[in-house]
Design a protein around this motif. Structure first.
Motif, PDB file in Angstrom:
ATOM      1  N   SER A  40      43.575  25.527  20.507  1.00 23.06           N
ATOM      2  CA  SER A  40      42.350  24.778  20.908  1.00 23.06           C
ATOM      3  C   SER A  40      42.168  24.449  22.368  1.00 23.06           C
ATOM      4  O   SER A  40      42.745  23.678  22.853  1.00 23.06           O
ATOM      5  N   TYR A  41      41.337  25.235  22.957  1.00 24.37           N
ATOM      6  CA  TYR A  41      41.249  24.998  24.416  1.00 24.37           C
ATOM      7  C   TYR A  41      40.090  24.059  24.553  1.00 24.37           C
ATOM      8  O   TYR A  41      38.888  24.253  24.146  1.00 24.37           O
ATOM      9  N   LYS A  42      40.324  23.227  25.573  1.00 22.30           N
ATOM     10  CA  LYS A  42      39.176  22.334  26.128  1.00 22.30           C
ATOM     11  C   LYS A  42      38.124  23.149  27.206  1.00 22.30           C
ATOM     12  O   LYS A  42      37.013  22.811  27.020  1.00 22.30           O
ATOM     13  N   VAL A  43      38.421  23.991  27.983  1.00 26.22           N
ATOM     14  CA  VAL A  43      37.942  24.678  28.979  1.00 26.22           C
ATOM     15  C   VAL A  43      38.259  26.272  28.894  1.00 26.22           C
ATOM     16  O   VAL A  43      39.654  26.414  28.728  1.00 26.22           O
ATOM     17  N   PHE A  44      37.298  26.948  29.028  1.00 29.36           N
ATOM     18  CA  PHE A  44      37.425  28.340  29.334  1.00 29.36           C
ATOM     19  C   PHE A  44      36.770  28.805  30.481  1.00 29.36           C
ATOM     20  O   PHE A  44      35.485  28.453  30.780  1.00 29.36           O
ATOM     21  N   GLY A  45      37.502  29.587  31.339  1.00 31.68           N
ATOM     22  CA  GLY A  45      36.882  29.888  32.756  1.00 31.68           C
ATOM     23  C   GLY A  45      36.999  31.407  33.031  1.00 31.68           C
ATOM     24  O   GLY A  45      37.928  32.060  32.547  1.00 31.68           O
ATOM     25  N   PHE A  46      36.018  31.799  33.772  1.00 32.17           N
ATOM     26  CA  PHE A  46      35.891  33.235  34.090  1.00 32.17           C
ATOM     27  C   PHE A  46      35.077  33.480  35.158  1.00 32.17           C
ATOM     28  O   PHE A  46      34.184  32.526  35.433  1.00 32.17           O
ATOM     29  N   VAL A  47      35.186  34.600  35.713  1.00 32.63           N
ATOM     30  CA  VAL A  47      34.522  35.097  36.900  1.00 32.63           C
ATOM     31  C   VAL A  47      33.304  35.951  36.746  1.00 32.63           C
ATOM     32  O   VAL A  47      33.718  37.135  35.993  1.00 32.63           O
ATOM     33  N   HIS A  48      32.141  35.843  36.879  1.00 27.31           N
ATOM     34  CA  HIS A  48      30.960  36.484  36.582  1.00 27.31           C
ATOM     35  C   HIS A  48      31.099  37.833  37.324  1.00 27.31           C
ATOM     36  O   HIS A  48      30.928  38.898  37.015  1.00 27.31           O
ATOM     37  N   ALA A  49      31.136  37.587  38.582  1.00 23.81           N
ATOM     38  CA  ALA A  49      31.251  38.893  39.613  1.00 23.81           C
ATOM     39  C   ALA A  49      32.513  38.905  40.407  1.00 23.81           C
ATOM     40  O   ALA A  49      32.583  38.043  41.319  1.00 23.81           O
ATOM     41  N   GLU A  50      33.308  39.712  40.249  1.00 26.67           N
ATOM     42  CA  GLU A  50      34.766  39.435  40.786  1.00 26.67           C
ATOM     43  C   GLU A  50      34.688  40.365  42.181  1.00 26.67           C
ATOM     44  O   GLU A  50      34.463  41.372  42.206  1.00 26.67           O
ATOM     45  N   THR A  51      34.675  39.313  43.100  1.00 23.48           N
ATOM     46  CA  THR A  51      34.707  39.880  44.601  1.00 23.48           C
ATOM     47  C   THR A  51      35.837  40.858  45.094  1.00 23.48           C
ATOM     48  O   THR A  51      35.616  41.440  45.967  1.00 23.48           O
ATOM     49  N   SER A  52      36.870  40.536  44.359  1.00 26.44           N
ATOM     50  CA  SER A  52      38.175  41.296  44.900  1.00 26.44           C
ATOM     51  C   SER A  52      38.229  42.837  44.423  1.00 26.44           C
ATOM     52  O   SER A  52      38.606  43.834  44.815  1.00 26.44           O
ATOM     53  N   THR A  53      37.332  43.256  43.309  1.00 27.80           N
ATOM     54  CA  THR A  53      37.409  44.455  42.859  1.00 27.80           C
ATOM     55  C   THR A  53      35.955  45.007  42.446  1.00 27.80           C
ATOM     56  O   THR A  53      35.808  46.207  42.641  1.00 27.80           O
ATOM     57  N   GLY A  54      34.823  44.194  42.744  1.00 21.61           N
ATOM     58  CA  GLY A  54      33.370  44.611  42.611  1.00 21.61           C
ATOM     59  C   GLY A  54      33.017  44.825  40.935  1.00 21.61           C
ATOM     60  O   GLY A  54      32.126  45.765  40.982  1.00 21.61           O
ATOM     61  N   ALA A  55      33.601  44.206  40.309  1.00 26.58           N
ATOM     62  CA  ALA A  55      33.258  44.392  38.559  1.00 26.58           C
ATOM     63  C   ALA A  55      32.338  43.138  38.351  1.00 26.58           C
ATOM     64  O   ALA A  55      32.930  41.980  38.572  1.00 26.58           O
ATOM     65  N   GLU A  56      31.434  43.362  37.420  1.00 29.29           N
ATOM     66  CA  GLU A  56      30.566  42.485  36.683  1.00 29.29           C
ATOM     67  C   GLU A  56      31.269  42.461  35.467  1.00 29.29           C
ATOM     68  O   GLU A  56      31.135  43.320  34.536  1.00 29.29           O
ATOM     69  N   ARG A  66      43.097  41.724  32.900  1.00 30.98           N
ATOM     70  CA  ARG A  66      42.818  43.178  32.574  1.00 30.98           C
ATOM     71  C   ARG A  66      43.382  43.807  33.912  1.00 30.98           C
ATOM     72  O   ARG A  66      43.320  43.086  34.842  1.00 30.98           O
ATOM     73  N   PRO A  67      43.790  44.954  33.916  1.00 29.61           N
ATOM     74  CA  PRO A  67      44.082  45.751  35.091  1.00 29.61           C
ATOM     75  C   PRO A  67      42.910  45.736  36.154  1.00 29.61           C
ATOM     76  O   PRO A  67      41.539  45.561  35.867  1.00 29.61           O
ATOM     77  N   LEU A  68      43.272  45.703  37.628  1.00 30.07           N
ATOM     78  CA  LEU A  68      42.145  45.373  38.380  1.00 30.07           C
ATOM     79  C   LEU A  68      41.401  46.729  38.412  1.00 30.07           C
ATOM     80  O   LEU A  68      41.453  48.056  38.206  1.00 30.07           O
ATOM     81  N   GLY A  69      39.961  46.270  38.256  1.00 34.75           N
ATOM     82  CA  GLY A  69      38.806  47.300  38.073  1.00 34.75           C
ATOM     83  C   GLY A  69      38.508  47.536  36.712  1.00 34.75           C
ATOM     84  O   GLY A  69      37.483  48.099  36.460  1.00 34.75           O
ATOM     85  N   GLU A  70      38.985  46.526  35.806  1.00 32.74           N
ATOM     86  CA  GLU A  70      38.366  46.616  34.267  1.00 32.74           C
ATOM     87  C   GLU A  70      37.829  45.129  33.913  1.00 32.74           C
ATOM     88  O   GLU A  70      38.141  44.167  34.804  1.00 32.74           O
ATOM     89  N   ILE A  71      37.232  45.157  32.879  1.00 31.70           N
ATOM     90  CA  ILE A  71      36.558  43.976  32.443  1.00 31.70           C
ATOM     91  C   ILE A  71      36.954  43.713  31.062  1.00 31.70           C
ATOM     92  O   ILE A  71      37.614  44.664  30.452  1.00 31.70           O
ATOM     93  N   PHE A  72      36.760  42.614  30.428  1.00 33.05           N
ATOM     94  CA  PHE A  72      36.939  42.145  29.048  1.00 33.05           C
ATOM     95  C   PHE A  72      35.942  42.488  28.129  1.00 33.05           C
ATOM     96  O   PHE A  72      34.790  42.591  28.399  1.00 33.05           O
ATOM     97  N   THR A  73      36.265  42.921  26.888  1.00 34.69           N
ATOM     98  CA  THR A  73      35.302  42.961  25.711  1.00 34.69           C
ATOM     99  C   THR A  73      35.152  41.688  25.092  1.00 34.69           C
ATOM    100  O   THR A  73      36.285  40.394  25.410  1.00 34.69           O
TER     101      THR A  73
END
Length: 370
Positions: A137-153, A118-125
């Motif tokens: 078929s993915y083995k692992v899905f990873g994401f950041v809960h609190a993105e320190t670079s943008t300040g988005a949750e 997503r563009p910087l400052g946005e989050i996913f639906t």
């Protein structure tokens, strides 16, 4: 000629950047306690209490809950290295710099990595992530809960994790900035591996990286046919060290003294009260930033209480103002990353740094400099 070294006397700073945060005086005092051996019974008792306190802040009952001897990046690498083997398919949802780093680590482990961004400052639906998960078929899905670079949750974590599990993927969640300042509900959300760092919202010195592993992920790690690529970050060996006290590495007793004390402070405050304090102080900061013409960059509905990105006003040189804050007021804030480098300041109100007097001082200083 003999060189004369000066005494260690660094300038005291008000740390209001993206980390480290200020450590409470109680935490600093514990580091003066004489260290003991890394397998001394007295330290093993500290470890056991530390594990209980980590389960409390992670909101989990996971057996494998402990702290790695390293920074948050070591836990990020451990999470991926213990689940990912060469050729595995990995999906990473990227909303900023640290999502990109998570993908880079998986790639270096030999995984076939796909990214959605997503563009910087946005989050996913939830729907965007669900659609991506169904593509392969993915083995692992990873994401950041609190993105320190943008300040988005990243919101809707429980629904996202459910969607990943329905597609057969294990979930890795980065809570380096969020743990200790906003709810991290590991068991309720059913996360497989969650990790953080000691120096941000938990307000201990950097150098330890808490991590917690679900029974599902624990079983997969224990039954790997190929050894974990990193000896030092092998969670099987770490679990043996923490649970059975088998030798793995020489941990710093002083670091664990400090971290346990920081966790005790969180326990004494209570997590709900801690979340409320971070929210109240963040709202005070956000209102003040609006008044001085440097409003928050992230929309209010998913803005992070512990880390605010403030928009640099037109005509202001962001790095000059930061330098003046540091040199004239002893206040540390940070600039932006990448495309946001000259557009925002990053202001942290994490743990012990999240206090009204710090906010008043910062806003007064910024207003004067602006």
């Amino acid at each position: 000629m003999t060189k004369i070294y000066t005494d260690l006397n660094p300038t005291e700073r008000v740390l209001l950047g993206p980390g480290p945060s200020m450590a409470a005086p109680r935490v600093i005092r514990t580091m003066a306690t004489p260290p003991v051996g890394h397998l001394d019974p007295a330290l093993l008792k500290i470890y056991a209490e530390e594990q209980e306190l980590l389960r409390y802040v992670f909101n989990t009952k996971n057996e494998w809950t402990f702290a790695l001897s390293g920074t948050g990046t070591s836990a990020m690498e451990a999470a991926m290295a213990n689940l990912v083997e060469p050729g595995d398919a990995v999906l990473v949802a990227v909303i900023g710099y640290f999502g990109t780093r998570l993908a880079e680590i998986a790639s270096r482990l030999g995984a076939e990595v796909d990214k959605i961004e997503r563009p910087l400052g946005e989050i996913f639906t939830v729907e965007e992530i669900e659609t991506a998960l169904k593509a392969k078929s993915y083995k692992v899905f990873g994401f950041v809960h609190a993105e320190t670079s943008t300040g988005a949750e990243q919101l809707h974590v429980g629904e996202i994790v459910k969607a990943a599990h329905e597609q057969g993927a294990l979930v890795v969640m980065d809570t380096v900035t969020s743990l200790g300042s906003i709810p991290v509900l590991v068991d309720e959300w059913d996360i497989d591996i969650t990790y953080s760092a000691s120096q941000k919202s938990l307000s201990a010195p950097s150098g330890l990286a808490p991590i917690t592993v679900s029974p599902r992920a624990q079983k997969i790690i224990q039954n790997r046919k190929r050894p974990v690529s990193s000896f030092y970050l092998d969670l099987n060996l770490y679990a043996n060290y923490w649970m059975n006290h088998g030798y793995h590495h020489t941990a710093s007793a002083s670091m664990h003294y400090a971290f346990r004390e920081a966790l005790r402070i969180a326990y004494e405050e209570g997590m709900d009260a801690r979340y409320a304090r971070h929210r109240q102080n963040a709202e005070l900061l956000w209102a003040g930033l609006e008044e001085i013409g440097a409003p928050p960059f992230i929309p209010a509905e998913y803005r992070l209480p512990p880390l605010t990105t403030a928009v640099v006003p037109d005509g202001v040189e962001p790095h000059v103002l930061r330098a003046k804050l540091l040199n004239e007021y002893n206040i540390e804030i940070a600039g932006g990353f990448g495309a946001l480098a000259d557009k925002v300041w990053r202001i942290g109100l994490m743990g012990y740094s999240s206090r009204r007097e710090n906010i008043t001082l910062l806003l007064a200083a910024m207003q004067e400099l602006l």
